[in-house]
Design a protein around this motif. Structure first.
Motif, PDB file in Angstrom:
ATOM      1  N   LYS A 117      -9.973  -7.730  -2.290  1.00  0.00           N
ATOM      2  CA  LYS A 117     -10.208  -6.560  -2.859  1.00  0.00           C
ATOM      3  C   LYS A 117     -10.024  -6.624  -4.293  1.00  0.00           C
ATOM      4  O   LYS A 117      -8.638  -6.658  -4.856  1.00  0.00           O
ATOM      5  CB  LYS A 117      -9.465  -5.555  -2.234  1.00  0.00           C
ATOM      6  N   GLU A 118     -11.028  -6.525  -5.016  1.00  0.00           N
ATOM      7  CA  GLU A 118     -10.707  -6.299  -6.454  1.00  0.00           C
ATOM      8  C   GLU A 118      -9.772  -7.588  -7.139  1.00  0.00           C
ATOM      9  O   GLU A 118     -10.655  -8.704  -6.946  1.00  0.00           O
ATOM     10  CB  GLU A 118     -10.112  -5.076  -6.833  1.00  0.00           C
ATOM     11  N   ASP A 119      -8.653  -7.463  -7.710  1.00  0.00           N
ATOM     12  CA  ASP A 119      -8.144  -8.676  -8.033  1.00  0.00           C
ATOM     13  C   ASP A 119      -6.777  -9.121  -6.990  1.00  0.00           C
ATOM     14  O   ASP A 119      -6.008  -9.844  -7.306  1.00  0.00           O
ATOM     15  CB  ASP A 119      -7.403  -8.069  -9.290  1.00  0.00           C
ATOM     16  N   ASN A 135      -6.221 -11.533  -3.660  1.00  0.00           N
ATOM     17  CA  ASN A 135      -6.662 -12.276  -2.581  1.00  0.00           C
ATOM     18  C   ASN A 135      -5.573 -12.978  -1.844  1.00  0.00           C
ATOM     19  O   ASN A 135      -4.733 -13.755  -2.381  1.00  0.00           O
ATOM     20  CB  ASN A 135      -7.285 -13.616  -3.310  1.00  0.00           C
TER      21      ASN A 135
END
Length: 202
Positions: free
Chosen positions: A54-56, A58
């Motif tokens: 999600k976004e930045d 992982n």
């Protein structure tokens, strides 16, 4: 998606476990990583994983069984529950109790988990009631025999367990409340975590 990682337990700390496989160390977030602390130095273990992107962010989240992972995935479907909240719920070590609370609409019990307020508890009941009875009965989250991977100082297991509770989202006030009880015991880190959660959830 990475289905599982099989390898040697290299390191355990807080809310993570590192599994070494073919020279690569996989950092995996777990609700109670100390349940993997029973392997011999060269023994391989299997950690079933869920990759959260999600976004930045992982991250790999790890579980003792596919059923435990399935319960984690179900919890993520509830609005207001993220991976950290789902891990805190799984860390209780008794999925049946959680499912029972959802089936009985026991909001008081559900709100004892960090990050779960009345609104989220109600949402858990709305979204999951009747959907988990085929999951929890096959979930295995029991601890393994303890064989310390790193040399521990006296009280090291307790400190590791308290760090894990903090990582799960439990506050300083809650931890201070259970610490005197834990200090009377001689347990493994895994057992300290589970014992603390039993006291917090009663």
């Amino acid at each position: 998606m990475i289905e599982f990682v099989k390898g040697r337990v290299d390191h355990i700390k807080g809310d993570t476990i590192t599994i070494e496989n073919n020279g690569i160390g996989y950092l995996i977030y777990c609700s109670n990583p100390f349940v993997f602390n029973g392997q011999q130095p060269d023994e391989e273990t299997v950690v079933y994983t869920y990759q959260y992107v999600k976004e930045d962010v992982n991250r790999l989240y790890g579980f003792r069984s596919r059923k435990e992972r399935e319960l984690f995935e179900q919890l993520l479907q509830v609005s207001g529950i993220g991976p950290k909240g789902a891990q805190a719920i799984l860390a209780s070590g008794d999925p049946g109790q959680v499912v029972g609370a959802i089936e009985n609409e026991d909001e008081a019990f559900l709100t004892k988990f960090p990050g779960v307020g009345k609104k989220t508890a109600k949402q858990m009941i709305i979204d999951l009631k009747g959907k988990l009875t085929g999951v929890y009965d096959a979930v295995t989250v029991a601890g393994a025999p303890v064989s310390l991977l790193d040399e521990q100082q006296p009280g090291g297991d307790l400190e590791e367990a308290l760090e894990a509770l903090t990582a799960l989202g439990y506050g300083e006030k809650e931890i201070k409340k259970v610490r005197p009880h834990l200090e009377k015991e001689q347990l493994s880190a895994d057992e300290y975590v589970r014992k603390a959660l039993q006291w917090m959830l009663t």
